[in-house]
Write a protein that holds these residues in place. Sequence first.
Motif, PDB file in Angstrom:
ATOM      1  N   PHE A  28       1.740  -3.086 -15.394  1.00 51.98           N
ATOM      2  CA  PHE A  28       1.771  -1.813 -16.114  1.00 51.98           C
ATOM      3  C   PHE A  28       0.724  -0.840 -15.572  1.00 51.98           C
ATOM      4  O   PHE A  28      -0.455  -0.928 -15.918  1.00 51.98           O
ATOM      5  N   PRO A  29       1.115   0.091 -14.718  1.00 57.83           N
ATOM      6  CA  PRO A  29       0.152   1.064 -14.171  1.00 57.83           C
ATOM      7  C   PRO A  29      -0.238   2.097 -15.228  1.00 57.83           C
ATOM      8  O   PRO A  29       0.600   2.544 -16.015  1.00 57.83           O
ATOM      9  N   ILE A  30      -1.531   2.462 -15.228  1.00 57.13           N
ATOM     10  CA  ILE A  30      -1.993   3.529 -16.116  1.00 57.13           C
ATOM     11  C   ILE A  30      -2.427   4.754 -15.316  1.00 57.13           C
ATOM     12  O   ILE A  30      -2.596   5.835 -15.880  1.00 57.13           O
ATOM     13  N   ALA A  31      -2.609   4.578 -14.004  1.00 56.74           N
ATOM     14  CA  ALA A  31      -2.956   5.705 -13.130  1.00 56.74           C
ATOM     15  C   ALA A  31      -2.496   5.364 -11.723  1.00 56.74           C
ATOM     16  O   ALA A  31      -2.579   4.209 -11.289  1.00 56.74           O
ATOM     17  N   LYS A  32      -1.989   6.359 -11.020  1.00 59.19           N
ATOM     18  CA  LYS A  32      -1.557   6.146  -9.641  1.00 59.19           C
ATOM     19  C   LYS A  32      -2.245   7.150  -8.723  1.00 59.19           C
ATOM     20  O   LYS A  32      -2.837   8.126  -9.176  1.00 59.19           O
ATOM     21  N   ASP A  33      -2.161   6.887  -7.425  1.00 56.55           N
ATOM     22  CA  ASP A  33      -2.763   7.749  -6.399  1.00 56.55           C
ATOM     23  C   ASP A  33      -4.223   8.055  -6.727  1.00 56.55           C
ATOM     24  O   ASP A  33      -4.670   9.209  -6.711  1.00 56.55           O
ATOM     25  N   VAL A  34      -4.980   6.996  -7.022  1.00 60.95           N
ATOM     26  CA  VAL A  34      -6.395   7.144  -7.367  1.00 60.95           C
ATOM     27  C   VAL A  34      -7.220   7.203  -6.082  1.00 60.95           C
ATOM     28  O   VAL A  34      -7.167   6.284  -5.255  1.00 60.95           O
ATOM     29  N   LYS A  35      -7.988   8.282  -5.926  1.00 60.83           N
ATOM     30  CA  LYS A  35      -8.810   8.502  -4.736  1.00 60.83           C
ATOM     31  C   LYS A  35     -10.258   8.695  -5.150  1.00 60.83           C
ATOM     32  O   LYS A  35     -10.544   9.252  -6.215  1.00 60.83           O
ATOM     33  N   ILE A  36     -11.163   8.242  -4.306  1.00 58.33           N
ATOM     34  CA  ILE A  36     -12.596   8.428  -4.522  1.00 58.33           C
ATOM     35  C   ILE A  36     -13.162   9.249  -3.369  1.00 58.33           C
ATOM     36  O   ILE A  36     -12.863   8.979  -2.198  1.00 58.33           O
ATOM     37  N   GLN A  37     -13.990  10.225  -3.721  1.00 59.70           N
ATOM     38  CA  GLN A  37     -14.710  10.994  -2.709  1.00 59.70           C
ATOM     39  C   GLN A  37     -16.176  11.099  -3.141  1.00 59.70           C
ATOM     40  O   GLN A  37     -16.465  11.496  -4.274  1.00 59.70           O
ATOM     41  N   VAL A  38     -17.067  10.722  -2.234  1.00 61.72           N
ATOM     42  CA  VAL A  38     -18.499  10.767  -2.516  1.00 61.72           C
ATOM     43  C   VAL A  38     -19.157  11.692  -1.507  1.00 61.72           C
ATOM     44  O   VAL A  38     -18.984  11.527  -0.295  1.00 61.72           O
ATOM     45  N   ILE A  53      -4.051   1.835 -10.494  1.00 63.25           N
ATOM     46  CA  ILE A  53      -4.856   1.043 -11.426  1.00 63.25           C
ATOM     47  C   ILE A  53      -3.950   0.626 -12.576  1.00 63.25           C
ATOM     48  O   ILE A  53      -3.259   1.455 -13.165  1.00 63.25           O
ATOM     49  N   GLY A  54      -3.966  -0.678 -12.901  1.00 63.62           N
ATOM     50  CA  GLY A  54      -3.163  -1.183 -13.997  1.00 63.62           C
ATOM     51  C   GLY A  54      -3.954  -1.235 -15.287  1.00 63.62           C
ATOM     52  O   GLY A  54      -5.181  -1.061 -15.302  1.00 63.62           O
ATOM     53  N   ALA A  55      -3.256  -1.497 -16.363  1.00 61.48           N
ATOM     54  CA  ALA A  55      -3.892  -1.549 -17.678  1.00 61.48           C
ATOM     55  C   ALA A  55      -4.966  -2.632 -17.710  1.00 61.48           C
ATOM     56  O   ALA A  55      -4.709  -3.788 -17.375  1.00 61.48           O
ATOM     57  N   VAL A  73       0.065 -14.131 -15.502  1.00 57.72           N
ATOM     58  CA  VAL A  73      -0.045 -14.378 -16.938  1.00 57.72           C
ATOM     59  C   VAL A  73      -1.297 -13.714 -17.499  1.00 57.72           C
ATOM     60  O   VAL A  73      -1.222 -12.792 -18.310  1.00 57.72           O
ATOM     61  N   GLU A  74      -2.463 -14.168 -17.034  1.00 62.43           N
ATOM     62  CA  GLU A  74      -3.713 -13.628 -17.564  1.00 62.43           C
ATOM     63  C   GLU A  74      -3.881 -12.152 -17.245  1.00 62.43           C
ATOM     64  O   GLU A  74      -4.434 -11.387 -18.045  1.00 62.43           O
ATOM     65  N   GLU A  75      -3.425 -11.737 -16.061  1.00 66.57           N
ATOM     66  CA  GLU A  75      -3.577 -10.343 -15.656  1.00 66.57           C
ATOM     67  C   GLU A  75      -2.230  -9.631 -15.585  1.00 66.57           C
ATOM     68  O   GLU A  75      -2.045  -8.696 -14.804  1.00 66.57           O
ATOM     69  N   ALA A  76      -1.278 -10.071 -16.400  1.00 69.17           N
ATOM     70  CA  ALA A  76       0.070  -9.504 -16.345  1.00 69.17           C
ATOM     71  C   ALA A  76       0.061  -8.010 -16.633  1.00 69.17           C
ATOM     72  O   ALA A  76       0.785  -7.232 -15.997  1.00 69.17           O
ATOM     73  N   SER A  77      -0.771  -7.577 -17.578  1.00 75.83           N
ATOM     74  CA  SER A  77      -0.800  -6.150 -17.924  1.00 75.83           C
ATOM     75  C   SER A  77      -1.266  -5.311 -16.745  1.00 75.83           C
ATOM     76  O   SER A  77      -0.656  -4.293 -16.402  1.00 75.83           O
ATOM     77  N   SER A  78      -2.358  -5.746 -16.110  1.00 76.32           N
ATOM     78  CA  SER A  78      -2.875  -4.967 -14.978  1.00 76.32           C
ATOM     79  C   SER A  78      -1.975  -5.081 -13.763  1.00 76.32           C
ATOM     80  O   SER A  78      -1.934  -4.187 -12.917  1.00 76.32           O
ATOM     81  N   GLN A 113       0.812  -1.216   0.000  1.00 73.16           N
ATOM     82  CA  GLN A 113       0.000   0.000   0.000  1.00 73.16           C
ATOM     83  C   GLN A 113       0.842   1.262   0.000  1.00 73.16           C
ATOM     84  O   GLN A 113       0.404   2.305  -0.494  1.00 73.16           O
ATOM     85  N   ASN A 114       2.035   1.193   0.545  1.00 71.94           N
ATOM     86  CA  ASN A 114       2.875   2.390   0.630  1.00 71.94           C
ATOM     87  C   ASN A 114       4.013   2.399  -0.383  1.00 71.94           C
ATOM     88  O   ASN A 114       4.801   3.339  -0.407  1.00 71.94           O
ATOM     89  N   GLY A 115       4.083   1.381  -1.222  1.00 70.86           N
ATOM     90  CA  GLY A 115       5.141   1.320  -2.216  1.00 70.86           C
ATOM     91  C   GLY A 115       4.647   1.461  -3.640  1.00 70.86           C
ATOM     92  O   GLY A 115       5.304   1.006  -4.571  1.00 70.86           O
ATOM     93  N   ASN A 116       3.465   2.110  -3.794  1.00 70.18           N
ATOM     94  CA  ASN A 116       2.879   2.271  -5.132  1.00 70.18           C
ATOM     95  C   ASN A 116       2.736   0.919  -5.821  1.00 70.18           C
ATOM     96  O   ASN A 116       3.104   0.746  -6.987  1.00 70.18           O
ATOM     97  N   GLY A 117       2.165  -0.040  -5.099  1.00 74.92           N
ATOM     98  CA  GLY A 117       2.064  -1.369  -5.689  1.00 74.92           C
ATOM     99  C   GLY A 117       0.803  -2.081  -5.309  1.00 74.92           C
ATOM    100  O   GLY A 117      -0.157  -1.492  -4.809  1.00 74.92           O
ATOM    101  N   ASN A 118       0.781  -3.382  -5.544  1.00 73.68           N
ATOM    102  CA  ASN A 118      -0.381  -4.210  -5.252  1.00 73.68           C
ATOM    103  C   ASN A 118       0.085  -5.506  -4.602  1.00 73.68           C
ATOM    104  O   ASN A 118       1.257  -5.878  -4.686  1.00 73.68           O
TER     105      ASN A 118
END
Length: 685
Positions: free
Chosen positions: A503-513, A548-550, A495-500, A475-480
């Motif tokens: 390969f990150p496509i967005a980092k520090d993604v936050k949700i506020q509702v 979030i990964g690809a 293998v099946e989810e190697a891209s996601s 959680q603190n190393g920009n990873g999963n």
Amino acid sequence: MNSDPDEFTRAFREEAPITPPQAARREAIARASLHFAKENARAAQGNENGIRLMERLRGYIQRSRSMQSIKLSHALMAGTSIAVIGLAILNVSHMPAPLPQLAAPESLPEPSEQAGLKKESDGRRAGDTKTDASQLAAAKPRQEKLTEENALGRMRSDSPSVALKSKDNDKSIVAGADALSDAEGKASGIVSEMIAPAPASQPVDMVQQGYHDQGRDKFSDIKTNPVKVTAEEPVSTFSIDVDTASYSFVRGSLNQNVLPQKDAVRVEEMINYFPYDYAGPADRAEPFKATVTLMPTPWNPDTKLMHVGIKGFALNGQEKPKSNLVFLLDTSGSMEESNKLPLLRNSLKLLTDTLGPEDTVSIVVYAGSAGTVLPPTKARDKAKIIAALDNLSAGGSTAGAEGIRQAYQLAEQNFDKTGVNRVILATDGDFNVGITDPEELKSFVERKRETGVFLSVLGFGRGNYNDELMQTLAQNGNGNAAYIDTLNEARKVLVEEASSTLFPIAKDVKIQVEFNPQTVSEYRLIGYETRMLNREDFNNDKVDAGEIGAGHTVTAIYEITPKNAKSALVDPLRYGAAETATGQGGEYAFLKLRYKLPNEDQSKLVTQAVTDANQTASKEAEFAASVAGFGQLLRGGQYTRSFSYDDVIALAQAAKGADPFGYRAEFINLVRMAKTAQGLEPLNP
């Protein structure tokens, strides 16, 4: 026949004592003393064969209590002789007789062996006996050759472990133990068990061979998200989470016919284990798209579920950037079990097969020490990478922090500005040498994420699995984080989810509702307890969040109570202030998402209003709701009312839809298994 008892008594007293032959006596003492010394010389922490001393004593006591009382017979005198031999074993350091059939000790392992490299010696892998740094330092001056005459002199309670080689069976035996004087009385009851010769088909250390850690899995304490009153706290903020480790661990527990620990169940990771067919963005200019659905709550007809589904932009093979990967592998003694290091090797072989020829792989391993066993190597030289993986074996203590430091250093030295730079840590999380404090390790990876190196964590094994530490690192190393319990799971993640995964496509993604108090009286977020943020963190780009990964899909679910619903859990305040909502009366909520592109430091904002138009049927949302219900039941079902496992099965079956990999069918079977699973894992003798 004379039946006078006095004559029988005189006969026993006049009978000569049974004296075993000197050669047999010496052989029995040698065998038993070596076995006893070996049992006590094991380093406990981080080795499946190393039972702590108190655990051994408790086991001996339990076995001795369960033994039936031995009736007096003509064998009494023979039993007395065995007891005398046992006492001699416990005081063997005082005996001057030489130990027969002992050869010189094998040399201590080199640093590369401590780090996990195989070294073939008499058909035995290096690292079978776990030795920590302090033991190595103490044992080094004792590498001089032992003779038969001085071997027993070295078997004193203050001597470190010394590896000896038996000419009888050509196997390594550890001599020298920390014998506690207060253990002699308790151990004497099992002397006959210790000196009895083992069958030829079984090793002498049969008791130790079957041992593995049990009940030492560690999880963070999770408090289920409570119901919030919209008029008092209308805003909810959290970090996105794409980890799946919890689901795999839950599956592993249920496959053992045991319900998982409550804190092992993170509902959002259960939900996000499954891929969902959400609508994705039109092009890569927008890294992801959010879809919001309102639907009736399966466990409460008076509330609604607000389902937020996010789909990341999927990369094709030509768009994938080059990868600079550092495999950081735990090769300590605790990784010796078949579901740890052997599974780890095969998992990373699968990942290696997916890499392009210009991708780079390095391997750093750690046990009692850490070191590089494969410098940066192009993936086109696949045979060299696989050979390095095959050459790993388990043994030693666990200097995980030093391994992390060296892995980041290697990733930075080989940094690719146009590619993906990632450390992949594979471990059971059992750090016991060097820095072991999760907060200190957290601070280190927080600083290192500024270098552009991401961190992924792959968990292995059960019994001493440290999920708490691995979640902290990921959680603190920009990873999963993922948990690998089978080779099929490794194929899914790597293998099946190697891209996601890579390969990150967005980092520090936050949700506020922000919920509208005119239409929503209460709400609660299902899961994400370990990902909650303060309201002010949403606009602070210095605050870390999820990646979030690809092609990744991410799901978040709120349970909301419409205004004036009968099932509200919180009574209105008698003297409460008047509501001052400024939003549109027909809106339920206002959704905001912030994210950064992988190579940028300034966030972007995406917003969306949630209205009656979002009340559309969705099989994907219904299946996610079935998983959310199951996760809540495993955590105690605080808010699920009479909802049952059978209700979960019915909902999941109706919404299963296309299931090309069988993940959803497997989920339904897991729910069935949970109906009959035990609440506590039985003791493994």
